[in-house]
Design a protein around this motif. Structure first.
Motif, short mmCIF file in Angstrom:
data_model
loop_
_atom_site.label_atom_id
_atom_site.label_comp_id
_atom_site.label_asym_id
_atom_site.label_seq_id
_atom_site.Cartn_x
_atom_site.Cartn_y
_atom_site.Cartn_z
N ALA A 1 9.15 -11.14 22.61
CA ALA A 1 9.38 -10.17 21.53
C ALA A 1 8.13 -9.35 21.23
O ALA A 1 8.21 -8.15 20.96
CB ALA A 1 9.87 -10.89 20.28
N ASP A 2 6.96 -9.98 21.26
CA ASP A 2 5.70 -9.27 20.99
C ASP A 2 5.40 -8.25 22.08
O ASP A 2 4.86 -7.17 21.79
CB ASP A 2 4.55 -10.27 20.89
N ILE A 3 5.74 -8.58 23.32
CA ILE A 3 5.49 -7.66 24.43
C ILE A 3 6.37 -6.42 24.29
O ILE A 3 5.91 -5.28 24.45
CB ILE A 3 5.76 -8.37 25.77
N LEU A 4 7.64 -6.61 23.97
CA LEU A 4 8.53 -5.47 23.79
C LEU A 4 8.12 -4.64 22.58
O LEU A 4 8.18 -3.40 22.60
CB LEU A 4 9.97 -5.96 23.65
N LYS A 5 7.67 -5.32 21.55
CA LYS A 5 7.23 -4.62 20.34
C LYS A 5 5.99 -3.76 20.63
O LYS A 5 5.78 -2.71 19.99
CB LYS A 5 6.92 -5.62 19.24
N ILE B 1 20.10 -12.69 23.89
CA ILE B 1 18.76 -12.32 24.37
C ILE B 1 18.19 -11.20 23.52
O ILE B 1 17.01 -11.24 23.13
CB ILE B 1 18.82 -11.91 25.86
N CYS B 2 19.01 -10.22 23.21
CA CYS B 2 18.55 -9.10 22.39
C CYS B 2 18.15 -9.56 20.99
O CYS B 2 17.14 -9.10 20.43
CB CYS B 2 19.61 -8.01 22.32
N ALA B 3 18.93 -10.46 20.42
CA ALA B 3 18.62 -10.96 19.08
C ALA B 3 17.31 -11.75 19.06
O ALA B 3 16.56 -11.70 18.08
CB ALA B 3 19.76 -11.85 18.59
N LEU B 4 17.02 -12.46 20.14
CA LEU B 4 15.82 -13.30 20.20
C LEU B 4 14.57 -12.55 20.61
O LEU B 4 13.46 -13.00 20.34
CB LEU B 4 16.06 -14.47 21.17
N THR B 5 14.73 -11.40 21.27
CA THR B 5 13.58 -10.67 21.79
C THR B 5 13.37 -9.30 21.16
O THR B 5 12.29 -8.72 21.31
CB THR B 5 13.70 -10.47 23.32
N GLY B 6 14.39 -8.78 20.50
CA GLY B 6 14.30 -7.43 19.97
C GLY B 6 14.59 -6.36 21.01
O GLY B 6 14.40 -5.17 20.75
N ALA B 7 15.05 -6.75 22.19
CA ALA B 7 15.36 -5.79 23.26
C ALA B 7 16.61 -4.99 22.91
O ALA B 7 17.49 -5.47 22.18
CB ALA B 7 15.56 -6.53 24.58
N GLU B 8 16.71 -3.79 23.45
CA GLU B 8 17.91 -2.98 23.28
C GLU B 8 19.05 -3.52 24.14
O GLU B 8 20.23 -3.44 23.76
CB GLU B 8 17.64 -1.52 23.68
#
Length: 463
Positions: A278-282, A137-144
């Motif tokens: 990913a855009d939302i987290l960014k 999930i982290c790899a696909l979304t950029g989440a910590e």
């Protein structure tokens, strides 16, 4: 009538009949007794209603066969696959998203053998079930960090309980949505123990509205993606980046519930308004919640992704055990998430995305193939029409997808009766009705399902 009632046999006497005794041996005493009681009760009800009841020969092989068929009907699975010909890709009543074959295989493998669900294979010590999908999930979304619970409503509830219990949650009036089953976001907030502070108006909310509501008791600024309705005209809502800046300035959490949630841009396939996680987290959102079984195309699950410190709070919360996801869902989710990484192309491997991205010409070819097969049956009136399919599942209700449908009419049956007959077929077929025609939308039907559709309509038309 009284004389006829006296002719109804006793259950025990029936059970002693030779052919019925064989039924008892083949099934069970309790099943045979229940079925006999139902048959006798139906005869008694008919007599009491003044109807003429035709008594079967209770000693015959034919009656024993009827009894066996009635027991078989009670043993038949109630939960079963159906064919979705509605044109709604993510149909909540039909189980939402189809899962990929890789997800099905993963569930079978994990379900048929012991697994390392909570075992760290490297150390041999107890592990965490969260670790199986968190890295993906982290790899696909950029989440910590990330964690998974059993559905998206649970994800919102847990997130608010862990971060805002006893404190205030600020949310726009225009985003206080109601989801399926009459569950309302304000009620979820109340159940979390937080206090809702509504800001703005139904159609317009600005950053200043959020800012004026923040006080010492504020814990969370909550955004909700209004995927299941749309307000048009004189509207305004703040940019996520501005809200993220405001939240950071006041040391509060910015949380967004997507309801559905996608991992890739769907604009090329006609869905430009579905934001990518990913855009939302960014953009600076601290925590995002989204579903596993909608546009992501996996099993029912609520995915929470974002800041590591917040996710750690969620993992440690007492409610986590009640909301944790099971091993089969984890297996299916992991397999589905892997389809979003090379060498796979999710648009070619995830069924809901395959249906969404299918070229219109391919859908038309499927429709004309089915229509050609059905035209050979006497009395079946069939035609191919341009149609509109929809994502469904509370996502983009007004966003139509071009499609083709096969319309059906049978002179001996009304559209409702034909739809009922299809729904009661051995493999139930779910359709929609338009202008007194049964419509089979081909965007939600696989090529492999066409023979079953053809066989069902042939049997109904000749029966």
């Amino acid at each position: 009538m009284q004389n006829d009632l006296s002719k109804l046999p006793q259950i025990q006497a029936l059970l002693e009949q030779p052919h019925i005794a064989e039924v008892v041996q083949r099934y069970s005493h309790s099943e045979a007794t229940t079925a006999l009681r139902q048959i006798i009760a139906a005869l008694r009800a008919a007599l009491l209603a003044g109807q003429s009841a035709r008594f079967p020969d209770f000693t015959s092989v034919e009656f024993a066969a009827t009894l066996s068929a009635q027991i078989d009907a009670t043993r038949a699975p109630v939960f079963q696959p159906v064919i979705n010909a509605t044109g709604i890709l993510i149909h909540t009543n039909l189980g939402r998203a189809r899962m990929a074959s890789q997800a099905i295989s993963a569930m079978q493998g994990i379900g048929s053998a012991p697994s390392n669900l909570e075992l760290d294979l490297a150390t041999g010590k107890r592990g965490s079930r969260h670790s199986h999908v968190e890295t993906l999930i982290c790899a696909l979304t950029g989440a910590e960090a990330a964690v998974v619970v059993n559905n998206c409503a649970a994800a919102v509830l847990l997130s608010l309980m862990a971060t805002a219990g006893g404190r205030n949650v600020v949310a726009s009036r225009g985003e206080l949505i109601e989801i399926g089953g009459s569950f309302r976001l304000p009620d979820v907030i109340a159940q979390s123990g937080a206090t809702l502070r509504e800001v703005g108006t139904t159609n317009k909310t600005r950053v200043e509205d959020y800012a004026s509501a923040i006080d010492a008791d504020t814990a969370v600024l909550l955004k909700s993606h209004t995927s299941n309705f749309r307000i048009v005209g004189f509207t305004a809502s703040p940019d996520r980046r501005d809200l993220a800046k405001l939240a950071a300035e006041h040391d509060v959490i910015l949380m967004e519930d997507l309801g559905s949630g996608v991992l890739i841009d769907l604009a090329p396939y006609g869905l430009p308004d579905e934001p990518v996680v990913a855009d939302i987290l960014k953009a600076g959102v601290d925590l995002v919640t989204f579903s596993g079984d909608k546009l992501l195309g996996g099993p029912q699950a609520g995915i929470i992704a974002g800041r590591a410190d917040i996710v750690a709070q969620l993992k440690a919360h007492p409610l986590m055990r009640a909301l944790r996801v099971d091993k089969l869902s984890l297996a299916a989710l992991e397999a589905t998430l892997r389809l979003y990484r090379p060498p796979f192309d999710p648009v070619k491997t995830v069924p809901v995305l395959q249906m969404l991205a299918a070229p219109l010409a391919q859908v038309e070819t499927r429709a004309r193939s089915l229509a050609g097969s059905l035209a050979a049956f006497d009395g079946v009136q069939v035609a191919v029409h341009e149609s509109a399919a929809y994502v469904g599942g509370g996502s983009l209700p007004e966003q139509a997808l071009p499609s083709f449908a096969v319309s059906l009419r049978l002179p001996a049956l009304s559209a409702n009766d034909l739809a009922t007959a299809l729904r009661r077929y051995q493999t139930p077929i779910i359709v929609r009705i338009e202008r007194d025609h049964v419509m089979l939308d081909m965007r939600t039907v696989w090529d492999g399902e066409l023979p079953a559709l053809t066989a069902a309509i042939e049997q109904i038309s000749t029966g």
